[in-house]
Scaffold this motif. Sequence first.
Motif, mmCIF file in Angstrom:
data_model
loop_
_atom_site.group_PDB
_atom_site.id
_atom_site.type_symbol
_atom_site.label_atom_id
_atom_site.label_comp_id
_atom_site.label_asym_id
_atom_site.label_seq_id
_atom_site.Cartn_x
_atom_site.Cartn_y
_atom_site.Cartn_z
ATOM 1 N N GLU A 74 0.840 -1.192 0.000
ATOM 2 C CA GLU A 74 0.000 0.000 0.000
ATOM 3 C C GLU A 74 0.873 1.239 0.000
ATOM 4 N N ASN A 75 0.516 2.163 -0.859
ATOM 5 C CA ASN A 75 1.239 3.428 -0.885
ATOM 6 C C ASN A 75 0.413 4.453 -0.128
ATOM 7 N N ARG A 76 0.858 4.785 1.070
ATOM 8 C CA ARG A 76 0.091 5.730 1.891
ATOM 9 C C ARG A 76 0.559 7.163 1.676
ATOM 10 N N GLY A 77 1.575 7.319 0.856
ATOM 11 C CA GLY A 77 2.118 8.658 0.630
ATOM 12 C C GLY A 77 1.326 9.441 -0.394
ATOM 13 N N HIS A 78 1.817 10.619 -0.683
ATOM 14 C CA HIS A 78 1.097 11.509 -1.592
ATOM 15 C C HIS A 78 1.603 11.449 -3.018
ATOM 16 N N THR A 79 2.683 10.719 -3.243
ATOM 17 C CA THR A 79 3.189 10.634 -4.614
ATOM 18 C C THR A 79 3.251 9.179 -5.061
ATOM 19 N N THR A 80 3.156 9.031 -6.366
ATOM 20 C CA THR A 80 3.156 7.698 -6.943
ATOM 21 C C THR A 80 4.577 7.159 -7.057
ATOM 22 N N GLY A 93 16.812 -15.461 13.819
ATOM 23 C CA GLY A 93 17.847 -14.717 14.528
ATOM 24 C C GLY A 93 18.479 -13.729 13.575
ATOM 25 N N ASP A 94 19.791 -13.766 13.404
ATOM 26 C CA ASP A 94 20.489 -12.876 12.483
ATOM 27 C C ASP A 94 20.624 -13.488 11.108
ATOM 28 N N ARG A 95 20.342 -14.757 11.024
ATOM 29 C CA ARG A 95 20.576 -15.478 9.799
ATOM 30 C C ARG A 95 19.418 -15.314 8.807
ATOM 31 N N THR A 96 19.738 -15.054 7.541
ATOM 32 C CA THR A 96 18.705 -15.029 6.515
ATOM 33 C C THR A 96 18.615 -16.415 5.901
ATOM 34 N N LEU A 97 17.484 -17.017 6.011
ATOM 35 C CA LEU A 97 17.320 -18.369 5.489
ATOM 36 C C LEU A 97 17.015 -18.343 4.000
ATOM 37 N N GLU A 98 16.162 -17.408 3.634
ATOM 38 C CA GLU A 98 15.732 -17.381 2.240
ATOM 39 C C GLU A 98 15.219 -15.984 1.945
ATOM 40 N N GLN A 99 15.417 -15.549 0.711
ATOM 41 C CA GLN A 99 14.790 -14.272 0.374
ATOM 42 C C GLN A 99 14.248 -14.283 -1.044
ATOM 43 N N ALA A 100 13.255 -13.460 -1.261
ATOM 44 C CA ALA A 100 12.624 -13.370 -2.579
ATOM 45 C C ALA A 100 12.298 -11.912 -2.825
ATOM 46 N N GLU A 101 12.322 -11.530 -4.109
ATOM 47 C CA GLU A 101 12.122 -10.117 -4.423
ATOM 48 C C GLU A 101 11.139 -9.972 -5.568
ATOM 49 N N ILE A 102 10.419 -8.909 -5.549
ATOM 50 C CA ILE A 102 9.485 -8.656 -6.651
ATOM 51 C C ILE A 102 9.493 -7.183 -6.989
ATOM 52 N N THR A 103 9.295 -6.863 -8.252
ATOM 53 C CA THR A 103 9.189 -5.465 -8.679
ATOM 54 C C THR A 103 7.755 -5.207 -9.143
ATOM 55 N N LEU A 104 7.125 -4.239 -8.518
ATOM 56 C CA LEU A 104 5.757 -3.874 -8.914
ATOM 57 C C LEU A 104 5.838 -2.686 -9.870
ATOM 58 N N ASP A 105 5.070 -2.741 -10.927
ATOM 59 C CA ASP A 105 5.153 -1.692 -11.947
ATOM 60 C C ASP A 105 4.984 -0.293 -11.361
ATOM 61 N N TYR A 106 3.896 -0.109 -10.697
ATOM 62 C CA TYR A 106 3.707 1.189 -10.039
ATOM 63 C C TYR A 106 2.587 1.087 -9.017
ATOM 64 N N ILE A 107 2.691 1.909 -8.019
ATOM 65 C CA ILE A 107 1.617 2.012 -7.042
ATOM 66 C C ILE A 107 1.240 3.481 -6.956
ATOM 67 N N ALA A 108 0.046 3.790 -7.359
ATOM 68 C CA ALA A 108 -0.401 5.179 -7.326
ATOM 69 C C ALA A 108 -0.549 5.617 -5.875
ATOM 70 N N ARG A 109 -0.565 6.928 -5.677
ATOM 71 C CA ARG A 109 -0.702 7.415 -4.307
ATOM 72 C C ARG A 109 -2.036 6.963 -3.738
ATOM 73 N N LYS A 110 -2.003 6.629 -2.476
ATOM 74 C CA LYS A 110 -3.196 6.187 -1.743
ATOM 75 C C LYS A 110 -3.853 4.958 -2.381
ATOM 76 N N SER A 111 -3.052 4.146 -3.052
ATOM 77 C CA SER A 111 -3.589 2.932 -3.648
ATOM 78 C C SER A 111 -2.764 1.743 -3.193
ATOM 79 N N SER A 112 -3.245 0.567 -3.507
ATOM 80 C CA SER A 112 -2.436 -0.595 -3.172
ATOM 81 C C SER A 112 -2.443 -1.604 -4.300
ATOM 82 N N ARG A 113 -1.491 -2.492 -4.255
ATOM 83 C CA ARG A 113 -1.344 -3.550 -5.251
ATOM 84 C C ARG A 113 -1.197 -4.866 -4.517
ATOM 85 N N GLU A 114 -1.721 -5.905 -5.148
ATOM 86 C CA GLU A 114 -1.555 -7.219 -4.551
ATOM 87 C C GLU A 114 -0.480 -7.959 -5.321
#
Lengths: 138, 281
Positions: A74-80, A93-114
Amino acid sequence: MAKQSDDKTEGPPPRQVGRLEWVVAALGAALVAGVFGMLLHEALTYEDGPPVIVATVLDVHRTEGGHVVRFTAENRGHTTAAEVTVLGRLTEGDRTLEQAEITLDYIARKSSREAGLVFQRDPASAKLELKATSYRKP
Amino acid sequence: MTASKAASAREIERGFLIGIGRAVGGAVVFSLPVLMTMEMWQLGATMDRERLLVLVALLIPLLVGLSHFVGFEETTSWLDDLRDAFVAFAIGFATSAVTLGLFGLIEPMMSFDEILGAIVIETVPASIGAALAQGQFGQQDKEDRQASRDGGYWGELVFMTAGALFLSFSVAPTEEVDLIAAEMRPLHVIALAIVSIAALHVVVYSLQFSGQEAHEPEGAPGWSVFARYTLVGYSIALIVCFVMMWTFGRFDELGFTAMVRLLVVLGFPAAIGAAFARLIV
Protein backbone atom coordinates in the motif's frame (compact mmCIF):
# COMPACT_ATOMS: atom_id res chain seq x y z
CA MET A 1 -45.50 17.67 -39.59
CA ALA A 2 -46.52 19.64 -42.64
CA LYS A 3 -43.85 22.22 -41.97
CA GLN A 4 -41.21 19.54 -41.71
CA SER A 5 -41.96 18.08 -45.09
CA ASP A 6 -41.90 21.59 -46.55
CA ASP A 7 -38.41 22.13 -45.26
CA LYS A 8 -37.26 18.88 -46.67
CA THR A 9 -37.63 20.12 -50.19
CA GLU A 10 -35.50 23.18 -49.47
CA GLY A 11 -32.68 21.68 -47.50
CA PRO A 12 -31.89 19.64 -44.46
CA PRO A 13 -34.70 19.80 -41.93
CA PRO A 14 -33.75 21.35 -38.61
CA ARG A 15 -32.79 18.56 -36.28
CA GLN A 16 -35.31 17.97 -33.55
CA VAL A 17 -33.81 17.52 -30.15
CA GLY A 18 -35.52 15.12 -27.82
CA ARG A 19 -35.65 15.38 -24.06
CA LEU A 20 -33.34 12.40 -23.71
CA GLU A 21 -30.60 14.21 -25.57
CA TRP A 22 -30.80 17.13 -23.19
CA VAL A 23 -30.66 14.70 -20.28
CA VAL A 24 -27.49 13.09 -21.62
CA ALA A 25 -26.02 16.52 -22.35
CA ALA A 26 -26.79 17.60 -18.79
CA LEU A 27 -25.13 14.44 -17.56
CA GLY A 28 -22.10 15.28 -19.67
CA ALA A 29 -22.01 18.82 -18.31
CA ALA A 30 -22.26 17.46 -14.77
CA LEU A 31 -19.42 15.02 -15.52
CA VAL A 32 -17.23 17.77 -16.88
CA ALA A 33 -17.96 19.91 -13.84
CA GLY A 34 -17.37 16.95 -11.55
CA VAL A 35 -14.08 16.02 -13.20
CA PHE A 36 -12.93 19.62 -13.06
CA GLY A 37 -13.94 19.85 -9.42
CA MET A 38 -12.18 16.64 -8.46
CA LEU A 39 -9.01 17.45 -10.36
CA LEU A 40 -8.95 20.94 -8.94
CA HIS A 41 -9.45 19.57 -5.46
CA GLU A 42 -6.63 17.08 -5.97
CA ALA A 43 -4.37 19.72 -7.42
CA LEU A 44 -5.02 22.02 -4.49
CA THR A 45 -4.61 19.38 -1.80
CA TYR A 46 -1.53 17.90 -3.42
CA GLU A 47 1.36 17.57 -1.06
CA ASP A 48 4.87 16.82 -2.05
CA GLY A 49 6.52 14.04 -0.19
CA PRO A 50 7.99 10.62 -0.63
CA PRO A 51 5.79 7.62 -1.29
CA VAL A 52 5.16 5.61 1.85
CA ILE A 53 4.99 1.94 0.98
CA VAL A 54 3.77 -0.54 3.51
CA ALA A 55 3.65 -4.23 2.69
CA THR A 56 1.28 -6.46 4.64
CA VAL A 57 0.96 -10.20 4.37
CA LEU A 58 -2.49 -11.36 3.39
CA ASP A 59 -2.08 -15.11 3.64
CA VAL A 60 0.30 -17.98 3.08
CA HIS A 61 -0.59 -20.97 0.92
CA ARG A 62 1.30 -24.18 0.72
CA THR A 63 1.38 -25.18 -2.94
CA GLU A 64 3.32 -27.60 -5.12
CA GLY A 65 5.47 -24.70 -6.21
CA GLY A 66 6.38 -23.68 -2.70
CA HIS A 67 4.87 -21.48 -0.06
CA VAL A 68 3.09 -18.60 -1.68
CA VAL A 69 2.91 -15.50 0.42
CA ARG A 70 0.30 -13.12 -0.84
CA PHE A 71 0.65 -9.54 0.26
CA THR A 72 -0.56 -6.07 -0.47
CA ALA A 73 1.77 -3.17 -0.95
CA GLU A 74 0.00 0.00 0.00
CA ASN A 75 1.24 3.43 -0.89
CA ARG A 76 0.09 5.73 1.89
CA GLY A 77 2.12 8.66 0.63
CA HIS A 78 1.10 11.51 -1.59
CA THR A 79 3.19 10.63 -4.61
CA THR A 80 3.16 7.70 -6.94
CA ALA A 81 6.02 5.24 -6.96
CA ALA A 82 7.07 3.26 -10.02
CA GLU A 83 9.10 0.05 -10.16
CA VAL A 84 8.69 -0.60 -6.50
CA THR A 85 10.82 -3.49 -5.35
CA VAL A 86 9.58 -5.44 -2.40
CA LEU A 87 12.00 -7.73 -0.63
CA GLY A 88 10.71 -10.64 1.44
CA ARG A 89 13.08 -12.34 3.88
CA LEU A 90 12.79 -15.36 6.07
CA THR A 91 15.08 -14.89 9.03
CA GLU A 92 16.00 -16.85 12.06
CA GLY A 93 17.85 -14.72 14.53
CA ASP A 94 20.49 -12.88 12.48
CA ARG A 95 20.58 -15.48 9.80
CA THR A 96 18.70 -15.03 6.51
CA LEU A 97 17.32 -18.37 5.49
CA GLU A 98 15.73 -17.38 2.24
CA GLN A 99 14.79 -14.27 0.37
CA ALA A 100 12.62 -13.37 -2.58
CA GLU A 101 12.12 -10.12 -4.42
CA ILE A 102 9.49 -8.66 -6.65
CA THR A 103 9.19 -5.47 -8.68
CA LEU A 104 5.76 -3.87 -8.91
CA ASP A 105 5.15 -1.69 -11.95
CA TYR A 106 3.71 1.19 -10.04
CA ILE A 107 1.62 2.01 -7.04
CA ALA A 108 -0.40 5.18 -7.33
CA ARG A 109 -0.70 7.42 -4.31
CA LYS A 110 -3.20 6.19 -1.74
CA SER A 111 -3.59 2.93 -3.65
CA SER A 112 -2.44 -0.60 -3.17
CA ARG A 113 -1.34 -3.55 -5.25
CA GLU A 114 -1.55 -7.22 -4.55
CA ALA A 115 1.40 -9.48 -5.27
CA GLY A 116 3.03 -12.65 -4.07
CA LEU A 117 6.39 -14.12 -3.15
CA VAL A 118 7.26 -17.78 -3.21
CA PHE A 119 9.45 -19.44 -0.57
CA GLN A 120 10.62 -23.00 -0.38
CA ARG A 121 10.63 -23.00 3.39
CA ASP A 122 7.48 -22.62 5.37
CA PRO A 123 7.33 -18.97 6.49
CA ALA A 124 5.56 -20.12 9.61
CA SER A 125 8.79 -21.79 10.74
CA ALA A 126 10.77 -18.57 10.67
CA LYS A 127 10.34 -14.82 10.83
CA LEU A 128 8.93 -13.32 7.66
CA GLU A 129 9.88 -9.77 6.82
CA LEU A 130 8.45 -7.76 3.93
CA LYS A 131 9.62 -4.35 2.97
CA ALA A 132 9.89 -2.08 -0.01
CA THR A 133 13.49 -1.45 -0.85
CA SER A 134 13.43 0.95 -3.78
CA TYR A 135 11.24 2.87 -6.17
CA ARG A 136 11.51 5.20 -9.12
CA LYS A 137 9.72 8.44 -9.80
CA PRO A 138 7.26 7.70 -12.60
CA MET B 1 -50.01 16.33 -26.60
CA THR B 2 -51.62 14.78 -29.60
CA ALA B 3 -50.97 11.22 -30.63
CA SER B 4 -48.96 12.16 -33.69
CA LYS B 5 -46.83 14.57 -31.70
CA ALA B 6 -46.11 11.89 -29.14
CA ALA B 7 -45.22 9.51 -31.92
CA SER B 8 -42.81 11.98 -33.49
CA ALA B 9 -41.28 12.66 -30.07
CA ARG B 10 -40.70 8.95 -29.72
CA GLU B 11 -39.16 8.95 -33.17
CA ILE B 12 -36.77 11.69 -32.12
CA GLU B 13 -35.73 9.81 -29.00
CA ARG B 14 -35.25 6.68 -31.05
CA GLY B 15 -33.06 8.58 -33.49
CA PHE B 16 -31.02 9.88 -30.58
CA LEU B 17 -30.56 6.40 -29.14
CA ILE B 18 -29.34 5.15 -32.49
CA GLY B 19 -26.99 8.14 -32.57
CA ILE B 20 -25.71 7.17 -29.11
CA GLY B 21 -25.00 3.68 -30.34
CA ARG B 22 -23.02 5.13 -33.19
CA ALA B 23 -21.18 7.50 -30.88
CA VAL B 24 -20.24 4.63 -28.56
CA GLY B 25 -18.88 2.81 -31.59
CA GLY B 26 -16.84 5.86 -32.54
CA ALA B 27 -15.58 6.19 -28.98
CA VAL B 28 -14.44 2.57 -28.91
CA VAL B 29 -12.73 2.78 -32.30
CA PHE B 30 -10.84 5.89 -31.30
CA SER B 31 -9.85 4.84 -27.81
CA LEU B 32 -9.24 1.11 -28.03
CA PRO B 33 -5.53 1.36 -28.88
CA VAL B 34 -5.10 3.65 -25.90
CA LEU B 35 -7.43 1.75 -23.61
CA MET B 36 -5.24 -1.28 -24.07
CA THR B 37 -1.97 0.52 -23.45
CA MET B 38 -0.53 0.17 -20.02
CA GLU B 39 1.38 3.43 -20.10
CA MET B 40 -1.91 5.22 -20.51
CA TRP B 41 -3.59 3.97 -17.35
CA GLN B 42 -0.38 4.58 -15.53
CA LEU B 43 -0.33 8.13 -16.81
CA GLY B 44 -3.87 8.66 -15.65
CA ALA B 45 -2.83 7.64 -12.19
CA THR B 46 0.39 9.55 -11.99
CA MET B 47 -0.11 12.63 -14.12
CA ASP B 48 0.04 16.05 -12.61
CA ARG B 49 -3.53 17.02 -11.77
CA GLU B 50 -3.12 20.58 -13.00
CA ARG B 51 -1.99 19.26 -16.36
CA LEU B 52 -4.81 16.76 -16.58
CA LEU B 53 -7.10 19.68 -15.87
CA VAL B 54 -5.53 21.62 -18.73
CA LEU B 55 -6.00 18.62 -21.02
CA VAL B 56 -9.71 18.39 -20.21
CA ALA B 57 -10.06 22.16 -20.48
CA LEU B 58 -8.62 22.00 -24.01
CA LEU B 59 -10.69 18.96 -24.90
CA ILE B 60 -14.02 20.73 -24.45
CA PRO B 61 -13.41 23.47 -27.06
CA LEU B 62 -12.11 20.84 -29.46
CA LEU B 63 -15.29 18.82 -28.97
CA VAL B 64 -17.38 21.93 -29.51
CA GLY B 65 -15.44 22.68 -32.69
CA LEU B 66 -15.83 19.14 -33.94
CA SER B 67 -19.54 19.16 -33.21
CA HIS B 68 -19.81 22.42 -35.05
CA PHE B 69 -18.00 21.34 -38.19
CA VAL B 70 -18.96 17.71 -38.27
CA GLY B 71 -22.51 18.47 -37.24
CA PHE B 72 -24.68 17.91 -40.26
CA GLU B 73 -26.63 21.08 -39.86
CA GLU B 74 -24.77 24.17 -40.86
CA THR B 75 -27.11 26.46 -39.01
CA THR B 76 -26.59 24.96 -35.58
CA SER B 77 -26.13 27.45 -32.80
CA TRP B 78 -23.21 27.30 -30.39
CA LEU B 79 -25.59 26.09 -27.72
CA ASP B 80 -26.32 23.05 -29.88
CA ASP B 81 -22.63 22.46 -30.38
CA LEU B 82 -22.00 22.75 -26.68
CA ARG B 83 -24.78 20.26 -26.03
CA ASP B 84 -23.30 17.86 -28.55
CA ALA B 85 -19.90 18.29 -26.96
CA PHE B 86 -21.26 17.42 -23.53
CA VAL B 87 -23.07 14.41 -24.94
CA ALA B 88 -19.80 13.31 -26.54
CA PHE B 89 -17.97 13.77 -23.25
CA ALA B 90 -20.58 11.77 -21.36
CA ILE B 91 -20.39 8.96 -23.91
CA GLY B 92 -16.59 9.00 -23.97
CA PHE B 93 -16.44 8.92 -20.18
CA ALA B 94 -18.98 6.11 -19.89
CA THR B 95 -17.31 4.10 -22.65
CA SER B 96 -13.87 4.31 -21.11
CA ALA B 97 -15.22 3.58 -17.62
CA VAL B 98 -17.08 0.50 -18.84
CA THR B 99 -14.18 -0.76 -20.96
CA LEU B 100 -11.62 -0.30 -18.18
CA GLY B 101 -14.04 -2.06 -15.85
CA LEU B 102 -14.42 -4.93 -18.30
CA PHE B 103 -10.66 -5.28 -18.48
CA GLY B 104 -10.55 -5.55 -14.71
CA LEU B 105 -8.48 -2.42 -14.49
CA ILE B 106 -10.79 -0.74 -12.05
CA GLU B 107 -10.40 -2.45 -8.74
CA PRO B 108 -11.57 -1.60 -5.26
CA MET B 109 -7.94 -1.56 -4.19
CA MET B 110 -7.28 1.46 -6.33
CA SER B 111 -7.89 4.89 -4.92
CA PHE B 112 -10.67 7.00 -6.37
CA ASP B 113 -8.09 9.42 -7.64
CA GLU B 114 -6.27 6.70 -9.60
CA ILE B 115 -9.50 5.36 -11.12
CA LEU B 116 -10.71 8.81 -12.07
CA GLY B 117 -7.39 9.71 -13.62
CA ALA B 118 -7.38 6.58 -15.78
CA ILE B 119 -10.94 7.16 -16.94
CA VAL B 120 -10.41 10.85 -17.64
CA ILE B 121 -7.33 10.32 -19.76
CA GLU B 122 -9.07 7.65 -21.82
CA THR B 123 -12.01 10.00 -22.18
CA VAL B 124 -9.89 12.28 -24.36
CA PRO B 125 -9.72 10.00 -27.44
CA ALA B 126 -13.04 8.34 -26.63
CA SER B 127 -15.02 11.57 -26.59
CA ILE B 128 -13.36 12.73 -29.81
CA GLY B 129 -14.43 9.49 -31.43
CA ALA B 130 -17.92 9.97 -30.03
CA ALA B 131 -18.08 13.54 -31.33
CA LEU B 132 -17.05 12.44 -34.80
CA ALA B 133 -19.56 9.62 -34.96
CA GLN B 134 -22.16 11.83 -33.36
CA GLY B 135 -21.96 14.16 -36.32
CA GLN B 136 -24.11 11.63 -38.01
CA PHE B 137 -26.93 11.83 -35.52
CA GLY B 138 -30.35 11.33 -36.90
CA GLN B 139 -31.12 10.60 -40.49
CA GLN B 140 -29.26 12.36 -43.17
CA ASP B 141 -29.06 12.05 -46.88
CA LYS B 142 -26.09 12.41 -49.13
CA GLU B 143 -26.51 16.14 -49.42
CA ASP B 144 -26.24 16.63 -45.67
CA ARG B 145 -23.15 14.52 -45.61
CA GLN B 146 -21.58 16.69 -48.25
CA ALA B 147 -22.39 19.77 -46.21
CA SER B 148 -20.90 18.28 -43.09
CA ARG B 149 -17.64 17.57 -44.82
CA ASP B 150 -17.33 21.09 -46.06
CA GLY B 151 -16.52 23.02 -42.94
CA GLY B 152 -14.48 25.70 -44.67
CA TYR B 153 -10.90 26.56 -43.79
CA TRP B 154 -11.42 26.65 -40.03
CA GLY B 155 -13.28 23.39 -40.13
CA GLU B 156 -10.32 21.95 -41.97
CA LEU B 157 -8.00 23.04 -39.20
CA VAL B 158 -10.25 21.52 -36.55
CA PHE B 159 -10.26 18.25 -38.48
CA MET B 160 -6.48 18.39 -38.74
CA THR B 161 -6.21 18.87 -34.99
CA ALA B 162 -8.44 15.87 -34.37
CA GLY B 163 -6.53 13.79 -36.90
CA ALA B 164 -3.17 14.74 -35.42
CA LEU B 165 -4.40 13.92 -31.95
CA PHE B 166 -5.89 10.65 -33.09
CA LEU B 167 -2.73 9.20 -34.53
CA SER B 168 -0.25 10.57 -32.01
CA PHE B 169 -2.23 10.06 -28.81
CA SER B 170 -1.73 6.32 -28.80
CA VAL B 171 1.99 6.67 -29.48
CA ALA B 172 2.71 9.53 -27.10
CA PRO B 173 2.67 7.62 -23.80
CA THR B 174 5.01 4.88 -24.99
CA GLU B 175 8.66 4.73 -24.19
CA GLU B 176 9.51 4.00 -27.79
CA VAL B 177 9.14 7.66 -28.70
CA ASP B 178 11.95 8.52 -26.29
CA LEU B 179 14.02 5.67 -27.59
CA ILE B 180 13.62 6.68 -31.20
CA ALA B 181 14.38 10.29 -30.36
CA ALA B 182 17.49 9.21 -28.51
CA GLU B 183 18.70 7.08 -31.40
CA MET B 184 18.37 9.85 -33.94
CA ARG B 185 21.19 12.02 -35.11
CA PRO B 186 20.58 15.67 -35.99
CA LEU B 187 20.45 14.80 -39.67
CA HIS B 188 17.78 12.20 -39.02
CA VAL B 189 15.68 14.75 -37.19
CA ILE B 190 15.87 17.24 -40.04
CA ALA B 191 15.08 14.53 -42.57
CA LEU B 192 12.10 13.32 -40.55
CA ALA B 193 10.72 16.86 -40.28
CA ILE B 194 11.06 17.32 -44.03
CA VAL B 195 9.46 13.97 -44.75
CA SER B 196 6.58 14.81 -42.39
CA ILE B 197 5.95 18.10 -44.15
CA ALA B 198 6.27 16.53 -47.60
CA ALA B 199 3.88 13.69 -46.73
CA LEU B 200 1.41 16.17 -45.32
CA HIS B 201 1.63 18.28 -48.43
CA VAL B 202 1.25 15.39 -50.85
CA VAL B 203 -1.88 14.17 -49.11
CA VAL B 204 -3.42 17.61 -48.77
CA TYR B 205 -2.62 18.44 -52.37
CA SER B 206 -3.94 15.19 -53.80
CA LEU B 207 -7.12 15.45 -51.74
CA GLN B 208 -7.66 18.90 -53.11
CA PHE B 209 -7.46 17.60 -56.64
CA SER B 210 -9.78 14.73 -56.00
CA GLY B 211 -12.36 17.43 -55.35
CA GLN B 212 -12.77 16.77 -51.67
CA GLU B 213 -12.03 20.33 -50.82
CA ALA B 214 -14.91 21.83 -52.67
CA HIS B 215 -14.67 25.12 -50.83
CA GLU B 216 -11.24 25.79 -52.24
CA PRO B 217 -11.33 27.97 -55.37
CA GLU B 218 -10.40 26.00 -58.45
CA GLY B 219 -6.75 26.21 -59.35
CA ALA B 220 -5.44 27.76 -56.17
CA PRO B 221 -1.68 28.05 -56.60
CA GLY B 222 0.42 25.33 -55.08
CA TRP B 223 2.35 27.60 -52.75
CA SER B 224 -0.88 28.92 -51.31
CA VAL B 225 -2.04 25.42 -50.44
CA PHE B 226 1.42 24.73 -49.07
CA ALA B 227 1.39 27.78 -46.83
CA ARG B 228 -2.20 27.63 -45.70
CA TYR B 229 -2.65 23.91 -45.29
CA THR B 230 0.66 22.14 -45.17
CA LEU B 231 2.66 24.50 -43.01
CA VAL B 232 -0.27 25.37 -40.81
CA GLY B 233 -1.12 21.68 -40.61
CA TYR B 234 2.39 20.79 -39.52
CA SER B 235 2.35 23.57 -36.95
CA ILE B 236 -0.93 22.22 -35.62
CA ALA B 237 0.59 18.75 -35.45
CA LEU B 238 3.56 20.06 -33.48
CA ILE B 239 1.38 22.11 -31.16
CA VAL B 240 -0.82 19.09 -30.49
CA CYS B 241 2.30 17.06 -29.72
CA PHE B 242 3.71 19.76 -27.50
CA VAL B 243 0.55 20.11 -25.44
CA MET B 244 0.22 16.35 -25.16
CA MET B 245 3.80 15.71 -24.14
CA TRP B 246 3.78 18.60 -21.72
CA THR B 247 0.60 17.41 -20.03
CA PHE B 248 2.00 13.90 -19.90
CA GLY B 249 5.05 15.30 -18.16
CA ARG B 250 7.41 13.94 -20.77
CA PHE B 251 9.34 17.18 -21.17
CA ASP B 252 10.04 17.52 -17.49
CA GLU B 253 13.53 16.17 -17.48
CA LEU B 254 14.57 17.10 -20.98
CA GLY B 255 16.81 19.78 -22.37
CA PHE B 256 15.67 21.98 -25.22
CA THR B 257 17.19 19.99 -28.08
CA ALA B 258 15.95 16.68 -26.67
CA MET B 259 12.52 18.26 -26.47
CA VAL B 260 12.62 19.33 -30.10
CA ARG B 261 13.77 15.87 -31.15
CA LEU B 262 10.92 14.29 -29.29
CA LEU B 263 8.49 16.75 -30.86
CA VAL B 264 9.67 15.95 -34.36
CA VAL B 265 9.46 12.21 -33.74
CA LEU B 266 5.92 12.44 -32.42
CA GLY B 267 5.15 15.08 -35.01
CA PHE B 268 5.51 12.45 -37.72
CA PRO B 269 2.42 10.41 -36.79
CA ALA B 270 0.66 13.65 -35.89
CA ALA B 271 1.36 15.12 -39.34
CA ILE B 272 0.19 11.94 -41.04
CA GLY B 273 -2.93 12.00 -38.86
CA ALA B 274 -3.55 15.64 -39.77
CA ALA B 275 -3.06 14.88 -43.45
CA PHE B 276 -5.48 12.02 -43.48
CA ALA B 277 -7.88 13.75 -41.12
CA ARG B 278 -10.48 13.92 -43.83
CA LEU B 279 -10.31 10.23 -44.42
CA ILE B 280 -10.11 9.22 -40.78
CA VAL B 281 -12.58 11.81 -39.55
